[in-house]
Structure formats: C-alpha cells, structure tokens
Design a protein around this motif. Structure first.
Motif, PDB file in Angstrom:
ATOM      1  N   UNK A  41      -8.223  -0.414   4.891  1.00 34.81           N
ATOM      2  CA  UNK A  41      -7.398  -1.253   5.887  1.00 34.81           C
ATOM      3  C   UNK A  41      -6.817  -2.145   5.029  1.00 34.81           C
ATOM      4  N   UNK A  42      -7.477  -2.699   3.922  1.00 32.00           N
ATOM      5  CA  UNK A  42      -6.814  -3.794   3.069  1.00 32.00           C
ATOM      6  C   UNK A  42      -5.421  -3.243   2.527  1.00 32.00           C
ATOM      7  N   UNK A  43      -5.536  -1.874   1.956  1.00 39.73           N
ATOM      8  CA  UNK A  43      -4.155  -1.222   1.568  1.00 39.73           C
ATOM      9  C   UNK A  43      -2.977  -1.492   2.809  1.00 39.73           C
ATOM     10  N   UNK A  44      -3.348  -1.028   3.923  1.00 36.94           N
ATOM     11  CA  UNK A  44      -2.222  -1.364   5.235  1.00 36.94           C
ATOM     12  C   UNK A  44      -1.910  -2.756   5.258  1.00 36.94           C
ATOM     13  N   UNK A  45      -2.910  -3.711   5.372  1.00 36.11           N
ATOM     14  CA  UNK A  45      -2.836  -4.886   5.719  1.00 36.11           C
ATOM     15  C   UNK A  45      -2.050  -5.480   4.555  1.00 36.11           C
ATOM     16  N   UNK A  46      -2.168  -5.116   3.198  1.00 35.39           N
ATOM     17  CA  UNK A  46      -1.077  -5.754   2.087  1.00 35.39           C
ATOM     18  C   UNK A  46       0.246  -5.368   2.477  1.00 35.39           C
ATOM     19  N   UNK A  47       0.426  -4.178   3.003  1.00 37.42           N
ATOM     20  CA  UNK A  47       2.027  -3.842   3.395  1.00 37.42           C
ATOM     21  C   UNK A  47       2.629  -4.483   4.414  1.00 37.42           C
ATOM     22  N   UNK A  48       1.451  -4.752   5.576  1.00 39.64           N
ATOM     23  CA  UNK A  48       1.943  -5.661   6.647  1.00 39.64           C
ATOM     24  C   UNK A  48       2.153  -6.834   6.340  1.00 39.64           C
ATOM     25  N   UNK A  49       1.405  -7.609   5.516  1.00 44.53           N
ATOM     26  CA  UNK A  49       1.713  -8.951   5.114  1.00 44.53           C
ATOM     27  C   UNK A  49       2.710  -9.402   4.136  1.00 44.53           C
ATOM     28  N   UNK A  50       3.176  -8.325   3.432  1.00 47.98           N
ATOM     29  CA  UNK A  50       4.281  -8.099   2.458  1.00 47.98           C
ATOM     30  C   UNK A  50       5.590  -8.150   3.380  1.00 47.98           C
ATOM     31  N   UNK A  51       5.546  -7.134   4.359  1.00 43.09           N
ATOM     32  CA  UNK A  51       6.616  -7.165   5.185  1.00 43.09           C
ATOM     33  C   UNK A  51       6.880  -8.535   6.003  1.00 43.09           C
ATOM     34  N   UNK A  52       5.855  -8.933   6.536  1.00 45.42           N
ATOM     35  CA  UNK A  52       6.035 -10.163   7.290  1.00 45.42           C
ATOM     36  C   UNK A  52       6.678 -11.373   6.545  1.00 45.42           C
ATOM     37  N   UNK A  53       6.082 -11.344   5.247  1.00 48.68           N
ATOM     38  CA  UNK A  53       6.576 -12.449   4.353  1.00 48.68           C
ATOM     39  C   UNK A  53       7.958 -12.468   4.020  1.00 48.68           C
ATOM     40  N   UNK A  54       8.469 -11.324   3.968  1.00 48.48           N
ATOM     41  CA  UNK A  54       9.852 -11.225   3.375  1.00 48.48           C
ATOM     42  C   UNK A  54      10.823 -10.642   4.608  1.00 48.48           C
ATOM     43  N   UNK A  55      10.270 -10.444   5.785  1.00 51.74           N
ATOM     44  CA  UNK A  55      11.225  -9.837   6.798  1.00 51.74           C
ATOM     45  C   UNK A  55      11.708  -8.351   6.433  1.00 51.74           C
ATOM     46  N   UNK A  56      10.877  -7.574   5.968  1.00 54.69           N
ATOM     47  CA  UNK A  56      11.666  -6.517   5.532  1.00 54.69           C
ATOM     48  C   UNK A  56      10.368  -5.199   6.182  1.00 54.69           C
ATOM     49  N   UNK A  57      10.719  -4.080   6.283  1.00 56.04           N
ATOM     50  CA  UNK A  57       9.890  -2.877   6.654  1.00 56.04           C
ATOM     51  C   UNK A  57       8.882  -2.744   5.380  1.00 56.04           C
ATOM     52  N   UNK A  58       7.673  -2.745   5.532  1.00 58.31           N
ATOM     53  CA  UNK A  58       6.804  -2.436   4.624  1.00 58.31           C
ATOM     54  C   UNK A  58       5.678  -1.384   4.931  1.00 58.31           C
ATOM     55  N   UNK A  59       5.340  -0.207   4.508  1.00 56.60           N
ATOM     56  CA  UNK A  59       4.520   0.688   4.620  1.00 56.60           C
ATOM     57  C   UNK A  59       3.534   0.976   3.492  1.00 56.60           C
ATOM     58  N   UNK A  60       2.378   1.263   3.755  1.00 58.93           N
ATOM     59  CA  UNK A  60       1.718   1.970   2.638  1.00 58.93           C
ATOM     60  C   UNK A  60       1.180   3.365   3.203  1.00 58.93           C
ATOM     61  N   UNK A  61       1.411   4.180   1.719  1.00 61.76           N
ATOM     62  CA  UNK A  61       1.137   5.780   2.241  1.00 61.76           C
ATOM     63  C   UNK A  61       0.384   5.990   0.812  1.00 61.76           C
ATOM     64  N   UNK A  62      -0.876   6.694   1.398  1.00 63.19           N
ATOM     65  CA  UNK A  62      -1.800   6.951   0.407  1.00 63.19           C
ATOM     66  C   UNK A  62      -1.401   8.300  -0.215  1.00 63.19           C
ATOM     67  N   UNK A  63      -1.359   8.330  -1.454  1.00 56.16           N
ATOM     68  CA  UNK A  63      -1.215   9.678  -2.153  1.00 56.16           C
ATOM     69  C   UNK A  63      -1.558   9.441  -3.659  1.00 56.16           C
TER      70      UNK A  63
END
Ligand code: NAD
Length: 257
Positions: A41-63
């Motif tokens: 959940x933290x991985x996905x939350x990290x992307x969400x927060x980053x997207x919100x902070x800079x107003x960009x689309x941000x996703x987390x993909x496991x690989x």
C-alpha cells in the motif's frame, strides 16, 4: 524547463536516488511511473502523494528488475515511455574468489541486464513518439574501481559501455542516452550504515563520514538525491539535445583524483 506531456519510467524508485529523480522529473511536469519489486500500500501511496504534490499523473508498477520478462512488462504496462531512467541497483561486497554466485548473478541482472531489457522495450515507443531520453544511473564505479566490488564495478562499467552503444544506434534520432555517475549519495541506505560503522571502528559519526565513507570524495560532502534528479532533468532538456553517449559525474571530484 517543462517536461509536461512526457511520461518517465524510473526503475527502482520507491526510495533513494530513484525516488529523488522521480520527484525532480515530476517537479518539471513529467508524468511518472514508480517501480520496485514490492507491491505494498505504501508503494502505491507514494505515487499518489507524489502526483498530488506536483499535479502530475503518477503510478506505481511492480516489476522485479532481476527478471528480463518483468523489465519488458514494466515498459509495456507504462503505456508511453518518453523518458527511461535505469536506476534499480543493489550492492554486495566480497573478495572475488569468495564472491557468492547468486550475489554475482543478482547484481549483474539488476544493475546491468535490466537496463538492456528496459531500453530494448522502450526504444520502439520513443521512435514512435519521435523523441526520447534514456538516463542510466551508473556510478563513479562505472569509471573507476574499488576492491571487493567486482560484480558492482563490472555491471556499472557495462552500463557505461551500453550507454555509448545506444547513443550511437540512436544518434540520428531525437533520442539521447547518457549515464550519470554519482559518487557517495546520502540515501536512507547510506544513512543507516553510519551508526553501525561508527560502532565497528569506534569512531564518531562525523569521522565515519569523512574518513571512511567520503575517503575518496575530495569535496568531503555527499551528493544529494535532488542533485542527481536535477542532472536527470538537465539531460532531458533542450540544452542537452546534443549530449549523448557520455557520462556526467556527480561525485565531488572523486574521478578527478
Ligand atoms: P536504494 O537501495 O535506496 O535504492 C535502490 C532501489 O532499487 C530501491 O527503490 C529498491 O527497491 C530498488 N530495487 C532493488 N532491487 C530491485 C529489483 N530486483 N527490482 C526492482 N527494483 C529493485 O539505493 P540508491 O543508493 O538509491 O541506489 C540507486 C542507484 O544509484 C543504484 O543503481 C546504485 O548503484 C546507484 N548509486 C548509488 C550511490 C549511493 O551512494 N547511494 C552511488 C552511486 C550509484
């Protein structure tokens, strides 16, 4: 410098340099895809927060970057890939005649082979888009060596060599490929080693930083993840259009010695 409209995929970016590079690319307006081998959940939350902070689309993909098919699947799942930052990396230290084979294989796979697989999968997308930037996070150890780091030094020299080849193969296109070669960067990983090393050598934390960690870094200061990120943003800028197939050291003078 605006990277609005560009999508950046940064391998190994749920911490340290990768996350720092992702933040600077997002600050410049790029959509970002974060990655690691975990799926919390933290991985996905990290992307969400980053997207919100800079107003960009941000996703987390496991690989898992130790597996070629997962590297290629990451680039496919990202959709667009205008900027590829090959950053995922691990370290293990041992004399070469005692180097465990599984550690050797893992370092070569994650630190070098993943850059091959991700680059191979991303190039057709960059060609279709008519623009691309490949930034390989190598190391001062891509240009010089230290004892007991055979796999790491081999992998990072390999990445620097691959950087030159990719640059030549894309020279006539609006695609560049370069390597950033950091010296010691103050990441959480490095931070965590300071108290243990201080205990081991009976030194103060300041002495560990200056005499052990930064022994070969003439500036006697760590590089920061923001500085590595800023260098990546520069390599994506119009000013860097004719910079390709080269290395940029961010190492406080280490490789000038
Ligand atoms: P870090 O451990 O903080 O980050 C490594 C990242 O790679 C993490 O996000 C981790 O989850 C990810 N990763 C590890 N194995 C993976 C796998 N199998 N699949 C996908 N992701 C994986 O370390 P860092 O210091 O930020 O290192 C990042 C890069 O910078 C590495 O390539 C490293 O060699 C290079 N580098 C670091 C320094 C330094 O002093 N910190 C100096 C020179 C180069």
């Amino acid at each position: 410098m605006s990277l609005k409209g560009k999508t950046a995929v940064i391998t190994g970016s749920n911490s340290g340099i990768g996350l720092g590079v992702a933040r600077e690319l997002a600050r410049a307006g790029a959509s970002v895809v974060l990655n690691s081998f975990t799926d919390t959940d933290e991985d996905h939350k990290l992307a969400e927060e980053l997207g919100r902070e800079f107003g960009v689309d941000a996703r987390y993909i496991k690989a898992d970057m130790s597996k070629g098919d997962e590297c290629r699947a990451l680039i496919e799942a990202a959709g667009s890939c205008d900027i590829l930052v090959n950053n995922a990396g691990i370290q293990f230290v041992s004399p070469i005649d005692e180097f465990p084979l599984d550690k050797w294989d893992a370092i070569i796979a994650i630190n070098m082979n993943s850059a091959f697989h991700c680059t191979a999968a991303a190039l057709p997308k960059m060609r279709t888009a008519g623009w691309g930037r490949i930034v390989n996070v190598a190391s001062a150890h891509g240009l010089t060596a230290s004892p007991y780091k055979s796999a790491y030094v081999a992998a990072k020299h390999g990445v620097v060599g691959m950087t030159k080849v990719v640059a030549l193969e894309t020279a006539k296109e609006a695609i560049t490929c370069n390597a950033i070669c950091p010296g010691y960067v103050r990441t959480p990983l490095v931070e965590a080693q300071i108290p243990d090393t201080a205990k081991k050598y009976n030194m103060s934390e300041e002495e560990v930083i200056e005499k052990v960690m930064l022994e070969r870094q003439p500036s006697k200061a760590f590089a920061t993840v923001e500085q590595i990120g800023g260098t990546a943003v520069f390599l994506c800028s119009d000013a860097a259009e004719q910079i390709t197939g080269t290395t940029i050291s961010v190492d406080g003078g280490w490789t000038a010695l």
